[in-house]
Design a protein around this motif. Structure first.
Motif, mmCIF file in Angstrom:
data_model
loop_
_atom_site.group_PDB
_atom_site.id
_atom_site.type_symbol
_atom_site.label_atom_id
_atom_site.label_comp_id
_atom_site.label_asym_id
_atom_site.label_seq_id
_atom_site.Cartn_x
_atom_site.Cartn_y
_atom_site.Cartn_z
ATOM 1 N N TYR A 1 -5.723 -2.742 -16.720
ATOM 2 C CA TYR A 1 -5.636 -1.735 -17.777
ATOM 3 C C TYR A 1 -4.988 -0.434 -17.296
ATOM 4 O O TYR A 1 -4.643 0.418 -18.111
ATOM 5 N N LYS B 1 -15.046 -4.311 -17.060
ATOM 6 C CA LYS B 1 -14.259 -4.445 -18.293
ATOM 7 C C LYS B 1 -13.210 -5.547 -18.168
ATOM 8 O O LYS B 1 -12.944 -6.277 -19.134
ATOM 9 N N ILE B 2 -12.603 -5.648 -16.986
ATOM 10 C CA ILE B 2 -11.489 -6.582 -16.817
ATOM 11 C C ILE B 2 -11.940 -8.043 -16.925
ATOM 12 O O ILE B 2 -11.305 -8.837 -17.637
ATOM 13 N N ASP C 1 -12.112 -9.282 -20.441
ATOM 14 C CA ASP C 1 -10.907 -9.328 -21.274
ATOM 15 C C ASP C 1 -10.577 -10.775 -21.662
ATOM 16 O O ASP C 1 -10.596 -11.677 -20.816
ATOM 17 N N ILE D 1 -7.822 -12.490 -19.512
ATOM 18 C CA ILE D 1 -8.328 -12.811 -18.174
ATOM 19 C C ILE D 1 -9.243 -14.033 -18.236
ATOM 20 O O ILE D 1 -9.170 -14.942 -17.393
ATOM 21 N N GLN D 2 -10.082 -14.065 -19.259
ATOM 22 C CA GLN D 2 -11.016 -15.193 -19.396
ATOM 23 C C GLN D 2 -10.277 -16.504 -19.676
ATOM 24 O O GLN D 2 -10.649 -17.557 -19.150
ATOM 25 N N LEU E 1 -1.219 -6.217 -20.224
ATOM 26 C CA LEU E 1 -2.509 -5.609 -20.563
ATOM 27 C C LEU E 1 -2.553 -4.114 -20.256
ATOM 28 O O LEU E 1 -3.495 -3.415 -20.649
ATOM 29 N N ARG F 1 -2.635 -0.381 -20.321
ATOM 30 C CA ARG F 1 -2.785 0.588 -21.417
ATOM 31 C C ARG F 1 -3.142 1.978 -20.886
ATOM 32 O O ARG F 1 -3.702 2.799 -21.611
ATOM 33 N N GLU G 1 -5.438 3.081 -19.056
ATOM 34 C CA GLU G 1 -6.854 3.428 -19.226
ATOM 35 C C GLU G 1 -7.467 3.787 -17.872
ATOM 36 O O GLU G 1 -7.854 2.913 -17.099
#
Length: 269
Positions: free
Chosen positions: A160, A187-188, A191, A194-195, A252, A254, A256
């Motif tokens: 991110y 968080k990653i 996602d 990622i999953q 991905l 962004r 962040e």
């Protein structure tokens, strides 16, 4: 010549007391051979205890610590590193980083970089580097001691927040990037992209994020207190993602940022 920084190590941020002793000791049992700590983590003594009681020879473990901003002045830096060595129960560390640039430039970059280089010349640290440095600050550090002296810039970097400008600048000068917060506070792995990639490989989502970073040439230092997670993270070094999967993760980004402490963080690139 700069020593190669291990691609994979264990981080100890936020781990205290027995938790960090157990985490480092378990990691070393599993085969980890790089440990990352810092003065401000207030766990160097516990990391030192874990290293000393692990049964692994000191020269087999790549140990990193970081100088806190209050210790950056020329008359404090070396003494603070010597205190860190005492806590870590070692006569040297493999890598010492400037943890954060001093707020408001309170200590000039040449002053602390030259002091750090002197610590290297004295044998207190094998390599030196920086952390949380922008391109402009990296250039100041390079002007002070030369790019060849700077082993790494350790920065927040995850899918991110891919920090491409800083990474490209470092790469152009042969400076390794170490990614911290690679899993983005959890968080990653949550996602969906990622999953989905993890499911295709039959691995844990965290392994995908770590493998992505290592495949881009970055070093990673994830932390965990759970043996199964430490073991799974280590297996990420064997995972190879396809060009398409790497491109999907690249998309991905962004911007962040999760670590941006007021009064401490520089003006980010």
């Amino acid at each position: 010549m700069v020593m190669a920084i291990p691609a994979f190590g264990i981080g100890t941020f936020r781990l205290k007391s027995q938790a960090v002793i157990d985490s480092v000791r378990t990691a070393l049992e599993l085969g980890y051979r790089a440990v990352d700590t810092a003065q401000i983590y207030d766990n160097e003594a516990e990391v030192g205890e874990a290293l000393a009681s692990s049964g692994v020879r000191r020269e087999e473990v790549f140990v990193t610590t970081k100088i806190w901003v209050e210790n950056l002045a020329r008359d404090r830096l070396r003494a603070s590193l010597e205190q860190s060595l005492e806590k870590l129960r070692t006569s040297y560390v493999d890598l010492t980083l400037i943890h954060w640039p001093p707020p408001g430039g309170a200590v000039p970059v040449p002053e602390f970089m030259e002091a750090l280089a002197q610590c290297k010349a004295a044998g207190l640290t094998r390599e030196i580097g920086v952390s949380n440095f922008t391109i402009a600050l990296m250039q100041e550090a390079i002007d002070a001691v030369g790019a060849r002296e700077i082993a790494t810039n350790q920065i927040e970097l995850h899918p991110y927040l891919q920090n491409r400008k800083v990474a490209a600048f470092a790469r152009s000068l042969g400076i390794r990037i170490t990614s911290y917060m690679t899993l983005g506070y959890g968080k990653i792995p949550a996602d969906p992209v990622i999953q989905e990639i993890a499911k295709a490989h039959g691995v844990a989502p965290a392994q995908v994020a770590l493998a992505w970073a290592m495949q881009l040439g970055y070093a990673v230092i994830p932390s965990s207190t759970k043996r199964e997670h430490l073991a799974a993270n280590l297996e990420a070094a064997e995972l190879r993602l396809t060009p398409d999967e790497m491109a999907r993760i690249a998309a991905l980004d962004r911007a962040e940022r999760l670590v941006d402490p007021e009064g401490l963080a520089p003006a980010w690139d």
